[in-house]
Design an enzyme around this catalytic site. Structure first.
Site, PDB file in Angstrom:
ATOM      1  N   TYR A 195      -1.273   4.969  10.290  1.00 55.70           N
ATOM      2  CA  TYR A 195      -1.666   4.055  11.355  1.00 55.70           C
ATOM      3  C   TYR A 195      -0.482   3.895  12.308  1.00 55.70           C
ATOM      4  CZ  TYR A 195      -5.849   2.519   8.815  1.00 55.70           C
ATOM      5  OH  TYR A 195      -7.056   2.467   8.177  1.00 55.70           O
TER       6      TYR A 195
ATOM      7  N   LYS B  96       1.400   2.161   7.161  1.00 57.61           N
ATOM      8  CA  LYS B  96       1.731   1.421   8.373  1.00 57.61           C
ATOM      9  C   LYS B  96       2.619   2.239   9.286  1.00 57.61           C
ATOM     10  CE  LYS B  96       0.551  -1.909   9.495  1.00 57.61           C
ATOM     11  NZ  LYS B  96      -0.690  -2.123  10.304  1.00 57.61           N
TER      12      LYS B  96
ATOM     13  N   ARG C  72       0.838  -1.194   0.000  1.00 57.19           N
ATOM     14  CA  ARG C  72       0.000   0.000   0.000  1.00 57.19           C
ATOM     15  C   ARG C  72       0.880   1.254   0.000  1.00 57.19           C
ATOM     16  NH1 ARG C  72      -3.783  -1.392   5.078  1.00 57.19           N
ATOM     17  NH2 ARG C  72      -1.798  -2.328   5.732  1.00 57.19           N
TER      18      ARG C  72
ATOM     19  N   GLU D  62      -6.108   5.434  13.341  1.00 59.33           N
ATOM     20  CA  GLU D  62      -7.068   4.566  14.033  1.00 59.33           C
ATOM     21  C   GLU D  62      -7.764   5.226  15.218  1.00 59.33           C
ATOM     22  OE1 GLU D  62      -3.137   3.720  16.124  1.00 59.33           O
ATOM     23  OE2 GLU D  62      -3.799   4.075  14.057  1.00 59.33           O
TER      24      GLU D  62
ATOM     25  N   HIS E 160      -1.072   2.270  16.039  1.00 62.99           N
ATOM     26  CA  HIS E 160      -1.332   1.134  16.930  1.00 62.99           C
ATOM     27  C   HIS E 160      -0.269   1.053  18.026  1.00 62.99           C
ATOM     28  CE1 HIS E 160      -4.504  -0.259  14.266  1.00 62.99           C
ATOM     29  NE2 HIS E 160      -3.676  -0.205  13.236  1.00 62.99           N
TER      30      HIS E 160
ATOM     31  N   ASP F 258      -3.264  -6.222  15.350  1.00 61.01           N
ATOM     32  CA  ASP F 258      -2.566  -4.936  15.367  1.00 61.01           C
ATOM     33  C   ASP F 258      -2.598  -4.299  16.748  1.00 61.01           C
ATOM     34  OD1 ASP F 258      -1.393  -4.400  12.870  1.00 61.01           O
ATOM     35  OD2 ASP F 258      -3.338  -3.950  11.986  1.00 61.01           O
TER      36      ASP F 258
END
Length: 372
Positions: free
Chosen positions: A94, A75, A15, A118, A96, A270
């Protein structure tokens, strides 16, 4: 603002933070975009596509990080990227952080402004930047679960939907949110027997209205989870506590009681995973067997369908990214409380309470950073 898009370096992650269309939109708003060479090449967005919309292509991640005022990724930054971030630089991706102390410390030490997709919220209480990937992960969970049930993959040798005269597989989905709803839709479409377990009666009611008598909805208790999990052929963990580590709802003892060759797919990995037997895996080695059951715990599941995932993600992240670029992060976060909820780390301070609590770190409200 100068916006940078490095190539993702997590294993089998194709991605990309901005599509050429999104880059064009930022440039249309008067910003500059620099993209690392071949950042989108794996999903058909070659360097010429970025050049055609006015973006500049740079040869290395180091160049992109050094030039950009805002880094847009997909990511979380990997260990080698922590040192490329700098004080005051915006990181929009993101994160996490709750199950990841090393990354949290790396972001704190960098002094960057880390905004997590997120934890950005919506007026209705949803998570609009997480939802597109939750939709993808939910739909994928049934696809990969069905594959893992095949004997060659270590499974029990069951066809998810059965055939006339043979019982269909029993699918149990823990969590009835976006991922769980999409998983239920796919599993029911493949004619499995599907049960969704959730602690929200309101959500269970909504699922019942949406799917009717074909779906079994159960209120979540320890007893209910144990009863349904131990009798399942495929268990999908779709639990989410925004910004926090996922609770371990399926114990090792429950997994031990499942029929050998049963499958567990942990969408919540995740955030640390919601099965006691879960451990992170990659697309190159997606599964392992624990207590006789196949576990699929890939931490970037939507990366397997990277083109679809990238376009869906960009549709959601672009408006907020434009606000950050147009106004600067301080004004954008002051103007929008929902975007402000995405601020996890800023200038060496942890600004998201669940992350601070997960690691025993000091918590600084975002407002203290923005209205200094």
């Amino acid at each position: 603002m100068l916006v940078g898009v490095p190539k993702e370096i997590k294993i089998h992650e194709y991605r990309v933070g901005l599509t050429p269309s999104s880059a064009r939109e930022l440039i249309h708003h008067g910003h500059r975009v620099v993209v690392e060479a071949n950042a989108g090449g794996g999903i058909g967005f070659d360097d010429d596509a970025y050049r055609a919309v006015g973006a500049e292509v740079l040869g290395s991640a180091e160049e992109v990080f050094a030039a950009a005022e805002m880094i847009v990724k997909v990511k979380e930054p990997q260990t080698s990227e922590y040192g490329l971030l700098r004080d005051g630089q915006i990181l929009y991706t993101y994160l996490h952080l709750a199950p990841d102390l090393p990354q949290t410390q790396g972001l704190i030490e960098s002094g960057c402004i880390a905004i997590a997709y997120e934890t950005v919220t919506s007026a209705r209480g949803g998570l609009p930047l997480l939802s597109p990937m939750s939709e993808v992960a939910g739909r994928m969970s049934v696809q990969v679960g069905a594959h893992c049930l095949e004997k060659e993959q270590g499974g029990s040798g069951m066809l998810l939907g059965g055939v006339p005269g043979v019982a269909a597989a029993r699918v149990v989905i823990i969590g009835g949110g976006v991922s769980g709803t999409n998983a239920a839709r796919m599993a029911m479409g493949m004619e499995a027997h599907v049960t969704v377990i959730d602690r929200s009666l309101e959500q269970l009611y909504a699922l019942d209205l949406q799917f009717g008598p074909m779906l079994n909805t159960i209120y979540s208790t320890v007893d209910a989870i144990e009863t349904h999990v131990t009798g399942a052929d495929l268990v999908i963990g779709a639990v989410l506590v925004p910004g926090a580590a996922a609770p371990k709802l399926v114990t090792r003892d429950m997994v031990r009681q499942m029929r050998p060759g049963s499958v567990l797919v942990d969408i919540a990995i995740d955030q640390g995973g919601c099965f006691e037997t879960s451990k992170p895996t990659t697309h190159s080695e997606p599964t392992y067997v624990e207590e006789g059951c196949v576990h699929y715990c890939v931490t970037n599941m939507p990366g397997a369908v990277a083109r679809t995932s990238t376009i869906a993600l960009n549709n959601a992240t672009l408006p907020f990214g434009l606000a950050l670029a147009d106004k600067g992060y301080k004004q954008a976060l002051k103007d929008n409380e929902h975007l402000r909820n995405g601020l996890n780390v800023a200038g060496g301070e942890v600004t998201y309470q669940a992350v601070a609590e997960a690691h025993g770190l000091a918590y600084t409200p975002a407002e203290n950073v923005l209205w200094d």
